[in-house]
Design a protein around this motif. Structure first.
Motif, PDB file in Angstrom:
ATOM      1  N   HIS A  70       8.598   7.848  -1.474  1.00 57.79           N
ATOM      2  CA  HIS A  70       9.792   7.767  -2.304  1.00 57.79           C
ATOM      3  C   HIS A  70       9.543   8.614  -3.545  1.00 57.79           C
ATOM      4  CE1 HIS A  70      11.275   4.345   0.033  1.00 57.79           C
ATOM      5  NE2 HIS A  70      10.040   3.869  -0.027  1.00 57.79           N
ATOM      6  N   SER A  72       8.580   9.451  -7.102  1.00 56.31           N
ATOM      7  CA  SER A  72       7.776   8.749  -8.090  1.00 56.31           C
ATOM      8  C   SER A  72       8.547   8.667  -9.403  1.00 56.31           C
ATOM      9  CB  SER A  72       6.462   9.506  -8.291  1.00 56.31           C
ATOM     10  OG  SER A  72       5.710   8.907  -9.298  1.00 56.31           O
ATOM     11  N   TYR A  75       6.695   4.604 -15.499  1.00 57.44           N
ATOM     12  CA  TYR A  75       6.832   3.214 -15.927  1.00 57.44           C
ATOM     13  C   TYR A  75       6.058   3.022 -17.220  1.00 57.44           C
ATOM     14  CZ  TYR A  75       2.211   2.227 -13.907  1.00 57.44           C
ATOM     15  OH  TYR A  75       0.877   2.217 -13.607  1.00 57.44           O
ATOM     16  N   LYS A 101       9.223  -1.971 -14.039  1.00 62.07           N
ATOM     17  CA  LYS A 101       9.237  -1.720 -12.601  1.00 62.07           C
ATOM     18  C   LYS A 101       8.506  -0.417 -12.302  1.00 62.07           C
ATOM     19  CE  LYS A 101      12.386  -1.189  -8.737  1.00 62.07           C
ATOM     20  NZ  LYS A 101      13.780  -1.094  -8.298  1.00 62.07           N
ATOM     21  N   GLN A 102       7.705  -0.417 -11.225  1.00 59.85           N
ATOM     22  CA  GLN A 102       6.887   0.750 -10.885  1.00 59.85           C
ATOM     23  C   GLN A 102       7.283   1.309  -9.522  1.00 59.85           C
ATOM     24  OE1 GLN A 102       2.625  -0.030 -11.224  1.00 59.85           O
ATOM     25  NE2 GLN A 102       3.103  -1.832 -12.420  1.00 59.85           N
ATOM     26  N   ASN A 103       7.200   2.623  -9.412  1.00 58.19           N
ATOM     27  CA  ASN A 103       7.345   3.300  -8.125  1.00 58.19           C
ATOM     28  C   ASN A 103       6.438   4.517  -8.174  1.00 58.19           C
ATOM     29  OD1 ASN A 103       8.049   4.857  -5.910  1.00 58.19           O
ATOM     30  ND2 ASN A 103      10.174   4.189  -5.970  1.00 58.19           N
ATOM     31  N   GLU A 108       6.359   0.205  -4.405  1.00 61.91           N
ATOM     32  CA  GLU A 108       7.348  -0.214  -5.398  1.00 61.91           C
ATOM     33  C   GLU A 108       6.928  -1.593  -5.872  1.00 61.91           C
ATOM     34  OE1 GLU A 108      11.503   0.293  -4.243  1.00 61.91           O
ATOM     35  OE2 GLU A 108      10.776   1.498  -2.564  1.00 61.91           O
ATOM     36  N   ARG A 109       6.798  -1.754  -7.200  1.00 59.20           N
ATOM     37  CA  ARG A 109       6.334  -3.023  -7.758  1.00 59.20           C
ATOM     38  C   ARG A 109       7.320  -3.515  -8.814  1.00 59.20           C
ATOM     39  NH1 ARG A 109       1.203   0.017  -7.271  1.00 59.20           N
ATOM     40  NH2 ARG A 109       0.070  -1.015  -5.580  1.00 59.20           N
ATOM     41  N   ASP A 144       4.954  -6.217  -4.049  1.00 62.35           N
ATOM     42  CA  ASP A 144       4.866  -4.839  -3.568  1.00 62.35           C
ATOM     43  C   ASP A 144       5.800  -4.651  -2.382  1.00 62.35           C
ATOM     44  OD1 ASP A 144       2.867  -4.522  -5.393  1.00 62.35           O
ATOM     45  OD2 ASP A 144       1.306  -3.985  -3.977  1.00 62.35           O
TER      46      ASP A 144
END
Length: 193
Positions: A70, A72, A75, A101-103, A108-109, A144
């Motif tokens: 995906h 990036s 974050y 939120k992370q990607n 993805e977190r 995750d």
């Protein structure tokens, strides 16, 4: 500001065995991870209050041939530690940290936010006692989502970091300065000019 690049980075993965019909989670080495961070840290003291605050902007990308990638996205990681000096040798610490939120390309977190507190009392020069309360809102969990080896995965790690602890410490004082004296091992050392 920093940039990093790592090969064979370790992250979790699901592997499905079609013969046994078993889905297994395991750590595997992904092809590479690269990213950069920008770190702003501001410590300061005002009267009885000492604080250290950090904001870290992160953009990282994990890549592997077996994973669905995906875009990036950057974050933010933040941390704040606040110490308040109170009368009669007491101090109170209020700290918190979290991430947005992370990607990072594969994973993805969800966002995370954790709060800790402690109360400390010193007795004389050598004794101290601390009462700590970690993860006050029982919020330490990691969610995750990723797709690896054609298996779409969404899982949640619950971390039981909520605890109350008491610590009693005794300090033996400062370490004495070393009295190291260089001794020559090579007998011919002084003859070289």
């Amino acid at each position: 500001m920093s940039y990093y690049q790592t090969k064979d980075v370790t992250n979790p993965s699901f592997v499905f065995n079609e013969e046994t019909n078993v889905l297994m989670i395991t750590d595997i080495n992904y092809k590479r991870e690269a990213g950069f961070t920008i770190d702003f840290t501001l410590p300061f003291t005002y009267k009885f209050w000492t604080t250290t605050n950090s904001l870290i902007f992160v953009k990282s990308k994990v890549e592997d041939d077996t994973a669905l990638l995906h875009p990036s996205k950057p974050y933010l990681y933040y941390y704040s530690n606040n110490t308040f000096k109170l009368p009669k040798d007491f101090s109170f610490v209020f700290s918190f940290w979290g991430t947005t939120k992370q990607n990072d390309g594969i994973f993805e977190r969800k966002a995370n936010f954790v709060v800790d507190m402690s109360l400390a009392k010193t007795f004389g020069k050598n004794w101290s006692c601390n009462l700590n309360y970690n993860d006050i809102f029982k919020a330490t969990s990691y969610t995750d989502t990723f797709t690896v080896n054609n298996v779409h995965s969404k899982f949640k790690y619950l971390v039981d970091a909520n605890e109350i602890s008491i610590a009693v410490r005794y300090s033996f004082g400062k370490i004495k300065d070393s009295e190291y004296k260089q001794k020559s091992v090579n007998e011919s050392e002084s003859r070289i000019r």
